[in-house]
Design an enzyme around this catalytic site. Structure first.
Site, PDB file in Angstrom:
ATOM      1  N   TYR A  56       0.809  -1.348  -0.083  1.00  0.00           N
ATOM      2  CA  TYR A  56      -0.009  -0.123  -0.101  1.00  0.00           C
ATOM      3  C   TYR A  56       0.856   1.149   0.005  1.00  0.00           C
ATOM      4  CZ  TYR A  56      -4.121  -2.664   1.085  1.00  0.00           C
ATOM      5  OH  TYR A  56      -5.308  -3.826   1.059  1.00  0.00           O
ATOM      6  N   LYS A  67       9.031   6.462  -4.716  1.00  0.00           N
ATOM      7  CA  LYS A  67       9.964   5.096  -4.284  1.00  0.00           C
ATOM      8  C   LYS A  67       9.643   4.224  -5.182  1.00  0.00           C
ATOM      9  CE  LYS A  67      11.850   6.341  -0.204  1.00  0.00           C
ATOM     10  NZ  LYS A  67      11.916   7.814  -0.258  1.00  0.00           N
ATOM     11  N   ARG A 114      -6.638   1.372  -5.047  1.00  0.00           N
ATOM     12  CA  ARG A 114      -7.768   0.869  -4.058  1.00  0.00           C
ATOM     13  C   ARG A 114      -8.485   2.155  -3.969  1.00  0.00           C
ATOM     14  NH1 ARG A 114      -7.348  -1.470   2.196  1.00  0.00           N
ATOM     15  NH2 ARG A 114      -6.185   0.809   2.696  1.00  0.00           N
ATOM     16  N   GLU A 176     -13.901  -8.027   4.734  1.00  0.00           N
ATOM     17  CA  GLU A 176     -13.429  -7.398   5.807  1.00  0.00           C
ATOM     18  C   GLU A 176     -14.700  -7.290   6.783  1.00  0.00           C
ATOM     19  OE1 GLU A 176     -10.745  -4.252   5.219  1.00  0.00           O
ATOM     20  OE2 GLU A 176     -11.731  -3.654   3.335  1.00  0.00           O
ATOM     21  N   ASP A 213     -10.002  -4.559   9.660  1.00  0.00           N
ATOM     22  CA  ASP A 213     -11.362  -4.209   9.685  1.00  0.00           C
ATOM     23  C   ASP A 213     -12.521  -5.308  10.052  1.00  0.00           C
ATOM     24  OD1 ASP A 213     -12.237  -1.602   8.882  1.00  0.00           O
ATOM     25  OD2 ASP A 213     -10.873  -2.016   7.343  1.00  0.00           O
ATOM     26  N   ILE A 279       2.661  -3.065   4.112  1.00  0.00           N
ATOM     27  CA  ILE A 279       2.736  -1.600   4.399  1.00  0.00           C
ATOM     28  C   ILE A 279       3.899  -0.664   4.242  1.00  0.00           C
ATOM     29  CG2 ILE A 279       0.506  -1.524   5.571  1.00  0.00           C
ATOM     30  CD1 ILE A 279       2.166  -1.503   8.350  1.00  0.00           C
ATOM     31  N   HIS A 280       4.847  -1.419   4.388  1.00  0.00           N
ATOM     32  CA  HIS A 280       6.207  -0.671   4.305  1.00  0.00           C
ATOM     33  C   HIS A 280       7.254  -1.448   3.675  1.00  0.00           C
ATOM     34  CE1 HIS A 280      10.199   0.469   6.144  1.00  0.00           C
ATOM     35  NE2 HIS A 280       9.416   1.718   6.707  1.00  0.00           N
ATOM     36  N   ASP A 324       1.397 -40.550  -5.755  1.00  0.00           N
ATOM     37  CA  ASP A 324       0.333 -40.511  -7.104  1.00  0.00           C
ATOM     38  C   ASP A 324      -0.321 -39.297  -7.351  1.00  0.00           C
ATOM     39  OD1 ASP A 324      -1.193 -39.897  -4.822  1.00  0.00           O
ATOM     40  OD2 ASP A 324      -2.698 -41.633  -4.906  1.00  0.00           O
TER      41      ASP A 324
HETATM   42  C1  LIG Z   1      -4.324  -2.473   7.849  1.00  0.00           C
HETATM   43  C2  LIG Z   1      -5.266  -1.765   7.252  1.00  0.00           C
HETATM   44  C3  LIG Z   1      -5.001  -1.062   6.087  1.00  0.00           C
HETATM   45  O1  LIG Z   1      -5.823  -0.535   5.452  1.00  0.00           O
HETATM   46  S1  LIG Z   1      -3.224  -1.014   5.586  1.00  0.00           S
HETATM   47  C4  LIG Z   1      -3.404   0.265   4.370  1.00  0.00           C
HETATM   48  C5  LIG Z   1      -3.555   1.706   4.770  1.00  0.00           C
HETATM   49  N1  LIG Z   1      -2.034   1.891   5.331  1.00  0.00           N
HETATM   50  C6  LIG Z   1      -0.965   2.330   4.799  1.00  0.00           C
HETATM   51  O2  LIG Z   1      -1.279   2.591   3.440  1.00  0.00           O
HETATM   52  C7  LIG Z   1       0.166   2.576   5.407  1.00  0.00           C
HETATM   53  C8  LIG Z   1       1.394   2.710   4.385  1.00  0.00           C
HETATM   54  N2  LIG Z   1       2.588   2.603   5.244  1.00  0.00           N
HETATM   55  C9  LIG Z   1       3.151   4.127   5.613  1.00  0.00           C
HETATM   56  O3  LIG Z   1       2.340   5.051   5.724  1.00  0.00           O
HETATM   57  C10 LIG Z   1       4.328   4.131   6.346  1.00  0.00           C
HETATM   58  O4  LIG Z   1       5.057   2.931   5.998  1.00  0.00           O
HETATM   59  C11 LIG Z   1       4.373   4.016   7.819  1.00  0.00           C
HETATM   60  C12 LIG Z   1       3.809   2.828   8.543  1.00  0.00           C
HETATM   61  C13 LIG Z   1       3.593   5.314   8.206  1.00  0.00           C
HETATM   62  C14 LIG Z   1       5.902   4.025   8.392  1.00  0.00           C
HETATM   63  O5  LIG Z   1       6.188   5.387   7.665  1.00  0.00           O
HETATM   64  P1  LIG Z   1       7.836   6.030   7.857  1.00  0.00           P
HETATM   65  O6  LIG Z   1       7.728   6.368   9.425  1.00  0.00           O
HETATM   66  O7  LIG Z   1       7.976   6.929   6.839  1.00  0.00           O
HETATM   67  O8  LIG Z   1       8.713   4.615   7.868  1.00  0.00           O
HETATM   68  P2  LIG Z   1      10.301   4.790   7.633  1.00  0.00           P
HETATM   69  O9  LIG Z   1      10.838   5.980   8.009  1.00  0.00           O
HETATM   70  O10 LIG Z   1      10.689   3.531   8.170  1.00  0.00           O
HETATM   71  O11 LIG Z   1      10.305   4.746   6.057  1.00  0.00           O
HETATM   72  C15 LIG Z   1      11.568   4.394   5.060  1.00  0.00           C
HETATM   73  C16 LIG Z   1      11.621   5.099   3.892  1.00  0.00           C
HETATM   74  O12 LIG Z   1      10.252   4.356   3.381  1.00  0.00           O
HETATM   75  C17 LIG Z   1       9.428   5.151   2.763  1.00  0.00           C
HETATM   76  N3  LIG Z   1       8.301   4.455   2.793  1.00  0.00           N
HETATM   77  C18 LIG Z   1       7.576   4.059   3.866  1.00  0.00           C
HETATM   78  N4  LIG Z   1       6.467   3.466   3.784  1.00  0.00           N
HETATM   79  C19 LIG Z   1       6.221   3.277   2.270  1.00  0.00           C
HETATM   80  C20 LIG Z   1       5.296   2.907   1.584  1.00  0.00           C
HETATM   81  N5  LIG Z   1       4.236   2.313   1.966  1.00  0.00           N
HETATM   82  N6  LIG Z   1       5.418   2.965   0.318  1.00  0.00           N
HETATM   83  C21 LIG Z   1       6.484   3.811  -0.298  1.00  0.00           C
HETATM   84  N7  LIG Z   1       7.446   4.100   0.644  1.00  0.00           N
HETATM   85  C22 LIG Z   1       7.293   4.065   1.858  1.00  0.00           C
HETATM   86  C23 LIG Z   1       9.395   6.297   3.578  1.00  0.00           C
HETATM   87  O13 LIG Z   1       8.856   7.553   3.023  1.00  0.00           O
HETATM   88  C24 LIG Z   1      10.824   6.487   4.118  1.00  0.00           C
HETATM   89  O14 LIG Z   1      11.508   7.259   2.769  1.00  0.00           O
HETATM   90  P3  LIG Z   1      12.601   8.558   3.155  1.00  0.00           P
HETATM   91  O15 LIG Z   1      13.545   7.837   4.066  1.00  0.00           O
HETATM   92  O16 LIG Z   1      11.497   9.434   3.866  1.00  0.00           O
HETATM   93  O17 LIG Z   1      12.945   8.888   1.757  1.00  0.00           O
HETATM   94  O1  LIG Z   2      -7.634  -3.091   4.731  1.00  0.00           O
HETATM   95  C1  LIG Z   2      -6.849  -3.680   5.328  1.00  0.00           C
HETATM   96  C2  LIG Z   2      -7.933  -4.382   6.760  1.00  0.00           C
HETATM   97  O2  LIG Z   2      -6.889  -5.333   7.534  1.00  0.00           O
HETATM   98  O3  LIG Z   2      -8.711  -3.929   7.161  1.00  0.00           O
HETATM   99 MG   LIG Z   3      -9.449  -2.297   5.731  1.00  0.00          MG
END
Ligand SMILES: CCC(=O)SCCNC(=O)CCNC(=O)[C@H](O)C(C)(C)COP(=O)(O)OP(=O)(O)OC[C@H]1O[C@@H](n2cnc3c(N)ncnc32)[C@H](O)[C@@H]1OP(=O)(O)O
Ligand SMILES: O=CC(=O)O
Ligand SMILES: [Mg+2]
Length: 343
Positions: A56, A67, A114, A176, A213, A279-280, A324
């Site tokens: 995501y 990225k 999404r 969900e 969810d 997510i990461h 088999d």
């Molecule tokens: C569970 C239910 C769901 O619906 S899941 C889907 C909704 N949630 C998301 O989309 C969350 C996606 N992930 C994120 O926003 C971040 O990874 C979170 C968890 C906030 C952590 O971010 P941050 O503190 O920047 O992590 P970091 O410093 O370790 O990151 C290192 C470098 O990587 C990048 N990064 C991080 N996450 C992503 C990602 N998802 N996609 C693309 N790039 C990502 C950061 O921007 C960071 O880059 P830089 O060093 O600042 O250049």
């Molecule tokens: O959208 C994902 C979830 O785990 O909720």
């Molecule tokens: Mg969800």
């Protein structure tokens, strides 16, 4: 008579046809004949891109979007839903519409969008924004699909919004909630029927388990081994696979815990999931590895299939085990997965 039925209906892309023809000449037991008759009722396998990890990326966050081209991930979901705050939904829509084609130039995996859920009141605007651009997404992910009606609603809304005729858009939806799980089969059937009206435009290709969810909906207490989700996970895999679709497992939100991630990903792969949401960026490599057959397993499959080719019996011994048709089919699955990954 039976022979003609098999050759017309068994998927040739995955090798089942060859297996069934060889097995036909080898063992024509009544059990095998019964299995083949059942197999003829199944939909054909579709060639689908591997989606071992689905990352995501919040749709409004240009820094993260930039990225994507450097990430070795099978699948990315540009998110309009829960990764985006309510006051940033418009920004996410316009950013995705603006950058989609550019990102596609640098990213060779499946670039999904999404949208928000059918019941949110936001999905219409998402669909309009993504279909207004010349470049339609290869895959759309529809979250929180709770009923067959919601599935039909999405398919019709998407097709009627497209200014350009879409070519084989993959639709992946998310289970969900209790209702979503209960109605899973009907939701898939409604999606297949709606897409059958436009066979060259879109198809349903997978189900994602939205476990967070789901836990909220069922008031589930999370535990570290996710044992409270075993029933839901297995039901999703069995139902998706019954329709020859991909099944994508839950998010591991504790994104700094790589050991816990690997354990949960391995569990998911073992019960039949084809991939996992991440997510990461740090979660990509371990997850993709867990959803790829090990070198040892690939060697086992190759050697077993070689031994099967040479064998004149339906049952034979290989590395001390009785083999088999079911084990031969498992080896074929491994071979097919490796081919898909290496494509
Ligand atoms: C569970 C239910 C769901 O619906 S899941 C889907 C909704 N949630 C998301 O989309 C969350 C996606 N992930 C994120 O926003 C971040 O990874 C979170 C968890 C906030 C952590 O971010 P941050 O503190 O920047 O992590 P970091 O410093 O370790 O990151 C290192 C470098 O990587 C990048 N990064 C991080 N996450 C992503 C990602 N998802 N996609 C693309 N790039 C990502 C950061 O921007 C960071 O880059 P830089 O060093 O600042 O250049
Ligand atoms: O959208 C994902 C979830 O785990 O909720
Ligand atoms: Mg969800």
């Amino acid at each position: 008579m039976a022979w003609n039925i098999f050759s017309n209906t068994i998927c040739q892309s995955c090798g089942c046809f060859k297996l069934f023809t060889s097995s036909y000449t080898k063992v024509l037991s009544s059990k095998l004949t019964r299995n083949i008759s059942n197999a003829t009722k199944l939909p054909k396998h579709k060639i689908m891109p591997p989606r071992r990890a689905l990352l995501y990326v919040p749709g409004h966050d240009k820094r993260k979007i930039e990225k994507i081209g450097s990430l070795k991930v099978d699948c990315v979901a540009l998110d309009c839903e829960d990764g985006v705050a309510l006051d940033k939904k418009d920004l996410a829509r316009s950013t995705i519409a603006e950058v989609y084609s550019e990102v596609q130039k640098t990213f060779s995996g499946d670039l999904c969008v999404r949208i928000n859920s059918p019941s949110s009141g936001l999905a219409e605007m998402d669909i309009r924004a993504i279909t207004a651009t010349g470049n339609l997404p290869s895959t759309i992910i529809v979250p929180k699909v709770n009923s067959a009606d919601e599935m039909r609603w999405f398919c019709n809304e998407y097709i009627s919004s497209c200014k350009r005729v879409p070519l084989q858009t993959s639709i992946i939806f998310m289970t969900e909630s209790g209702q979503g799980l209960l109605n899973l089969k009907e939701i898939i059937e409604a999606g297949i029927a709606a897409c059958a009206q436009h066979p060259t435009r879109c198809h349903i290709s997978g189900v994602i388990f939205g476990s967070d969810d789901f836990c909220a909906d069922l008031e589930i207490n999370r535990t570290s081994d996710a044992s409270e989700l075993t029933y839901a996970r297995q039901k999703i895999v069995a139902t998706a696979k019954a329709f020859r679709m991909q099944a994508i497992d839950m998010v591991y939100i504790d994104y700094k815990d790589s050991e816990g991630l690997k354990k949960q990903a391995t569990d998911g792969a073992n019960i039949g999931f084809t991939g996992k949401q991440v997510i990461h960026p740090n979660q990509i490599a371990p997850v993709q590895e867990c959803f790829s057959p090990s070198e040892e397993k690939v060697k086992w499959a190759e050697e077993l299939l070689g031994a099967f080719e040479k064998s004149t019996e339906g049952v034979f011994t290989f590395r001390g085990q009785m083999i088999d048709m079911p084990t031969v089919l498992q080896a074929k699955n491994i071979k097919r997965l490796v081919e898909e990954i290496n494509k």
